[in-house]
Design a protein around this motif. Structure first.
Motif, PDB file in Angstrom:
ATOM      1  N   LYS A  69     -52.166  40.861  14.771  1.00 50.66           N
ATOM      2  CA  LYS A  69     -52.069  41.439  16.115  1.00 50.66           C
ATOM      3  C   LYS A  69     -52.483  40.438  17.193  1.00 50.66           C
ATOM      4  CE  LYS A  69     -51.141  45.668  14.787  1.00 50.66           C
ATOM      5  NZ  LYS A  69     -49.838  45.722  14.226  1.00 50.66           N
ATOM      6  N   ARG A  70     -53.516  39.621  16.917  1.00 57.82           N
ATOM      7  CA  ARG A  70     -53.989  38.616  17.880  1.00 57.82           C
ATOM      8  C   ARG A  70     -53.761  37.239  17.299  1.00 57.82           C
ATOM      9  NH1 ARG A  70     -59.768  38.796  19.106  1.00 57.82           N
ATOM     10  NH2 ARG A  70     -59.185  36.727  19.696  1.00 57.82           N
ATOM     11  N   GLY A  71     -53.152  36.374  18.074  1.00 57.35           N
ATOM     12  CA  GLY A  71     -52.845  35.038  17.588  1.00 57.35           C
ATOM     13  C   GLY A  71     -51.353  34.946  17.315  1.00 57.35           C
ATOM     14  N   GLU A  99     -59.248  32.025  11.591  1.00 56.61           N
ATOM     15  CA  GLU A  99     -59.336  32.480  12.982  1.00 56.61           C
ATOM     16  C   GLU A  99     -59.715  31.259  13.816  1.00 56.61           C
ATOM     17  OE1 GLU A  99     -59.271  35.743  14.306  1.00 56.61           O
ATOM     18  OE2 GLU A  99     -58.764  36.668  12.391  1.00 56.61           O
ATOM     19  N   ALA A 104     -58.992  32.948  20.258  1.00 62.32           N
ATOM     20  CA  ALA A 104     -57.626  33.330  20.629  1.00 62.32           C
ATOM     21  C   ALA A 104     -56.878  34.050  19.516  1.00 62.32           C
ATOM     22  CB  ALA A 104     -56.842  32.100  21.064  1.00 62.32           C
ATOM     23  N   GLY A 105     -57.477  34.178  18.355  1.00 58.32           N
ATOM     24  CA  GLY A 105     -56.823  34.872  17.245  1.00 58.32           C
ATOM     25  C   GLY A 105     -56.582  33.963  16.066  1.00 58.32           C
TER      26      GLY A 105
END
Length: 130
Positions: A69-71, A99, A104-105
């Motif tokens: 979802k993030r990155g 990570e 930032a992911g």
């Protein structure tokens, strides 16, 4: 066309865009048989999500996608749900994409070097540097 199979209802004789079963009470695309396997994403960040293709070439066909979802997702498309599932797809990968330290992911995997006998990859920040 007579031998074609509809991706929406799996009946022969029409395509999904002309499917007579498309309505609120239509027979849904058969998730049970086509996406029954919960496959692991190769990035190691969990099991793949299932999405439906809206492309002209594969309308209504379901596919697996990276769960990040993030990155940066390792892949937007992993494989079609109706393709055979390998035994390795059912097992978590040996390592997990890291990570990023900046928060930032998940890091992006990029090809670092390549020679005749080997390809090396490294991980970089998901935020593209300008």
């Amino acid at each position: 066309m007579e031998n074609s199979t509809c991706f929406a209802c799996h009946q022969q004789g029409h395509w999904a865009m002309n499917c007579p079963f498309k309505s609120s009470d239509a027979r849904p695309f058969n998730k049970g048989s086509n996406c029954a396997q919960n496959i692991w994403c190769r990035c190691g960040h969990g099991r793949c999500e299932v999405k439906t293709s809206n492309s002209v070439k594969n309308p209504g066909r379901m596919y697996y996608t990276c769960p990040i979802k993030r990155g940066v997702r390792c892949k937007d498309f992993v494989k079609w749900c109706d393709d055979p599932v390998d035994e390795s797809d059912l097992q978590p990968p040996l390592f997990k994409y890291p990570e990023c330290e900046c928060g930032a992911g998940v890091c992006r995997r990029v090809k670092a070097t390549q020679n005749l006998h080997a390809v090396k990859y490294c991980f970089t920040c998901p935020v593209k540097q300008v």
